[in-house]
Enzyme design. Sequence first.
Site, short mmCIF file in Angstrom:
data_model
loop_
_atom_site.label_atom_id
_atom_site.label_comp_id
_atom_site.label_asym_id
_atom_site.label_seq_id
_atom_site.Cartn_x
_atom_site.Cartn_y
_atom_site.Cartn_z
N LYS A 1 5.26 -6.48 6.66
CA LYS A 1 6.39 -5.56 6.82
C LYS A 1 7.74 -6.27 6.97
O LYS A 1 8.77 -5.73 6.59
CB LYS A 1 6.16 -4.62 8.01
N SER B 1 -4.88 4.75 3.39
CA SER B 1 -3.86 5.15 2.40
C SER B 1 -4.44 5.45 1.03
O SER B 1 -4.10 6.46 0.41
CB SER B 1 -2.79 4.06 2.28
#
Length: 252
Positions: free
Chosen positions: A70, A21
């Site tokens: 998450k 990322s």
Amino acid sequence: MEERKNRTFGLLGKDISYSFSRGYFTEKFKNLGFTKTKYVNFDIPKIDDFTTVINNDDSICGINVTIPYKEEVMPYLDKLDKTAKKIGAVNTIKFTKRGNLKGYNTDVVGFEKSISPFFKKHHKFALILGTGGASKAVAFALKRNNIKYKFVSRNPSSKKEISYQDLTEEIINKYNVIINCTPLGTSPNVNMCPAIPYQHLSEKHLLFDLIYNPELTVFLAKGKEKGATVKNGYQMLEIQAEESWAIWNQSK
């Protein structure tokens, strides 16, 4: 797109130096000619440190979330997008103009768009290896595509979960879409793979690995040897990254 102020985006996770990322967004900002925008890794040992991260930098506008946070990050958010709420996992956080934190899930779009071109008529049943946050997005996408699924877990805790020991030849033949949502095989531990009976795989199988580093994991290589169609998670990551960028730049 005009760059008006200093903005920080980043990835929240644990042991994430391997992640794509930061490199992806850094390159993106360079191509856009952005000099005031940066993407950093928020590598924290426990989710309790999340509040310290966001309180220390008022330039943060958006965060991606990866393993293992998450699900754990959700109680820290003010709002959830309806898809993220249904899935029960967040991989994108937007810092709204009102100062709220809103959670989204772009994994589901990334996964669906990258795997759906490979679906064939006989792909009606899937095994999802792992039960973490990413596996929930995968399950959501499979359901939308009318593919029935079971989770495979080391410690099954519900009717929708089976153990690796339960994976007979009959089950492998029936569940011919297999998605690896575990971190097994990620660099630098490239020799590892989920413990499934690879000898029962065939050209009818479709194997998808959320891992993208290495490009061909042991899981995918073993499937390829048996003639299975294989796909890694790189395109999924690109798609979900662009979806995140779109969310962060919405005017809401």
